[in-house]
Scaffold this motif. Structure first.
Motif, short mmCIF file in Angstrom:
data_model
loop_
_atom_site.label_atom_id
_atom_site.label_comp_id
_atom_site.label_asym_id
_atom_site.label_seq_id
_atom_site.Cartn_x
_atom_site.Cartn_y
_atom_site.Cartn_z
N GLY A 1 -65.73 -82.69 64.05
CA GLY A 1 -65.98 -81.27 64.24
C GLY A 1 -67.46 -80.96 64.32
O GLY A 1 -68.31 -81.86 64.25
N PHE A 2 -67.75 -79.68 64.45
CA PHE A 2 -69.14 -79.21 64.55
C PHE A 2 -69.29 -77.92 63.76
O PHE A 2 -68.51 -76.98 63.92
N ASP A 3 -70.28 -77.90 62.89
CA ASP A 3 -70.62 -76.73 62.10
C ASP A 3 -71.95 -76.19 62.60
O ASP A 3 -73.01 -76.77 62.34
N ARG A 4 -71.88 -75.07 63.34
CA ARG A 4 -73.09 -74.49 63.92
C ARG A 4 -74.00 -73.90 62.84
O ARG A 4 -75.22 -73.94 62.96
N ASP A 5 -73.41 -73.35 61.77
CA ASP A 5 -74.23 -72.79 60.69
C ASP A 5 -75.08 -73.87 60.04
O ASP A 5 -76.27 -73.68 59.78
N GLY A 6 -74.46 -74.99 59.73
CA GLY A 6 -75.18 -76.06 59.06
C GLY A 6 -75.79 -77.07 60.00
O GLY A 6 -76.49 -77.98 59.56
N MET A 7 -75.54 -76.92 61.31
CA MET A 7 -75.99 -77.87 62.34
C MET A 7 -75.56 -79.29 61.96
O MET A 7 -76.37 -80.22 61.86
N VAL A 8 -74.27 -79.45 61.73
CA VAL A 8 -73.70 -80.74 61.37
C VAL A 8 -72.64 -81.12 62.40
O VAL A 8 -71.69 -80.37 62.63
N LEU A 9 -72.83 -82.27 63.02
CA LEU A 9 -71.92 -82.78 64.04
C LEU A 9 -71.55 -84.21 63.69
O LEU A 9 -72.42 -85.01 63.34
N GLY A 10 -70.27 -84.54 63.78
CA GLY A 10 -69.90 -85.92 63.50
C GLY A 10 -68.41 -86.12 63.35
O GLY A 10 -67.60 -85.29 63.74
#
Length: 332
Positions: free
Chosen positions: A67-76
Motif C-alpha cells: 500500500g501507500f500512505d500519502r500522509d506519512g509518505m510510506v510506500l512498500g
C-alpha cells in the motif's frame, strides 16, 4: 511515520528482527497503527489488493500485502506467509519481511524484519479498538486463544484500561501458562475458564485463533462488551457466531477485507448485515463517526490485518534504527 528520503545517501538500510525488538515498543506501534487507520479513513492511505496463495509445498501460505500512505509518505509491501511446520524447527510459523521504497523515486529504501513487527502491529490494532470502543470502566479482560500472538495481545490490551482480572480459554489448556506467567508478573489475577463463563464475565474479549468455526455464541455475550476479533484473515475462517453482528455496533480496519475475508464475511453472506453497517475505526479516531453510544451497547472490531499497518510500524522501526545507528546498509 518517517521521511522517505532519510539516510538514502548511505544506501539501503537493513533492520534486523533483533533490532526491531530492541527499538519498537507497544507505544510506538500503537501510535503508528492509530495514525495509519486515521489516514485510511481520510482516503490519504490505501491498501493494494492482497495476494495470498498456497504454494503447494510445506503446507505453506505465501503472499504480499502492500500500500501507500500519502500522509506519512510510506510506500512498500510485506512479503511472507504461514509455514505450519516451523514450530517443530524452532521457528515462528509466520515469516515475513517488509520492503520500503522511496515514494518520490521508487528506489529501494529499507528491508525490515517483519515477524516481530507483525505481532506488535496486530496487538496494537486490537489495543486501538479497545482505547476507542471499550467501556471506560471495563475491569475483566477475556482472551480466546493462547498461541504466540496472545501474549502480545494481552500486554497491549492491559495498557488500555484498568483491568483487575484476566480470564482465558484455549483448546489446549496447557498453553494458557504463557498468559498466566504474564499476569503473575504484573500481579494480576488470572483464571482458566470455559468459553461461556468467559463471555459472562468479560468486559472486553479478544479472539486470536485460527478457528474455522464459531467459538463464541451470541447468547453468551453480556451487554456492554467490546469484542476484538483478531484471528480471521482468510475466507472460511470464523471465531464468533455471525448473529453477534446483528446485535452489535461493528467496526473494522478495512471494509473491503472485512466483508470478504474478515470475521464479517459470514454475517454478510447470511444477510445479517450489509456493508453500510460496518464503520472503519479510522472514522472514530478522526471524530467523523461515533464509537460506543451507550454502556449497554455491544461493540465489535473486525481486525483483518492490512498491509498499511505493516508499513507503518516498519517505517517507524527503520527511522529509529537509522537515528540510533543500529541499521546496516548496502548498495545495489
Amino acid at each position: 511515520m518517517t521521511n522517505s528520503n532519510q539516510n538514502t545517501s548511505k544506501g539501503v538500510s537493513v533492520v534486523s528482527e533483533a533490532v526491531c525488538q530492541q527499538i519498537m515498543g507497544r507505544t510506538e506501534a500503537f501510535s503508528a497503527v492509530e495514525n495509519v487507520f486515521s489516514a485510511m479513513a481520510k482516503n490519504s492511505a490505501y491498501n493494494f489488493p492482497v495476494i495470498r496463495e498456497a504454494i503447494g509445498h510445506a503446507d505453506a501460505l505465501y503472499g504480499f500485502k502492500s500500500g501507500f500512505d500519502r500522509d506519512g509518505m510510506v510506500l512498500g509491501l510485506k512479503s511472507g506467509g504461514y509455514w505450519p511446520g516451523n514450530i517443530q524447527k524452532d521457528l515462528t510459523n509466520h515469516q515475513s519481511t517488509v520492503i520500503l521504497f522511496d515514494p518520490d523515486t521508487g528506489k529501494l529504501r529499507s528491508l525490515v524484519g517483519g515477524n516481530y513487527l507483525t505481532a506488535i502491529r496486530t496487538a496494537a490494532s486490537s489495543a486501538v479498538s479497545i482505547a476507542h470502543l471499550a467501556r471506560h470502566d471495563s475491569k475483566v479482560l477475556g482472551l480466546i486463544g493462547a498461541g504466540h500472538q496472545s501474549t502480545f495481545q494481552l500486554r497491549a490490551a492491559l495498557e488500555q484500561r484498568d483491568f483487575e482480572k484476566v480470564i482465558a480459554w484455549n483448546k489446549e489448556p496447557e498453553n494458557l501458562t504463557r498468559l498466566a506467567v504474564i499476569c503473575d508478573e504484573l500481579s494480576l489475577p488470572f483464571e482458566s475458564v470455559s468459553r461461556e463463563v468467559l463471555c459472562a464475565q468479560a468486559d472486553v474479549i479478544i479472539t486470536i485463533t485460527s478457528a474455522f468455526e464459531a467459538l463464541i455464541d451470541t447468547n453468551w455475550i453480556k451487554p456492554g462488551t467490546h469484542i476484538a476479533c483478531m484471528g480471521t484473515d482468510t475466507i472460511g475462517k470464523q471465531e464468533v457466531d455471525a448473529n453477534i453482528f446483528a446485535s452489535a455496533r461493528v467496526f473494522t480496519d478495512e471494509l473491503a477485507q472485512s466483508i470478504t475475508l474478515g470475521e464479517a464475511q459470514h454475517a454478510i453472506k447470511a444477510g445479517l448485515i450489509n456493508q453500510a453497517d460496518i464503520i472503519p475505526i479510522g472514522e472514530v479516531i478522526n471524530g467523523t463517526q461515533i464509537g460506543r453510544t451507550s454502556d449497554d451497547e455491544i461493540t465489535l472490531f473486525d481486525g483483518t490485518g492490512v498491509g498499511l499497518q505493516d508499513l507503518a510500524v516498519a517505517s517507524v522501526a527503520a527511522k529509529l534504527a537509522e537515528e540510533q545507528g543500529l541499521a546496516s546498509y548496502f548498495n545495489l
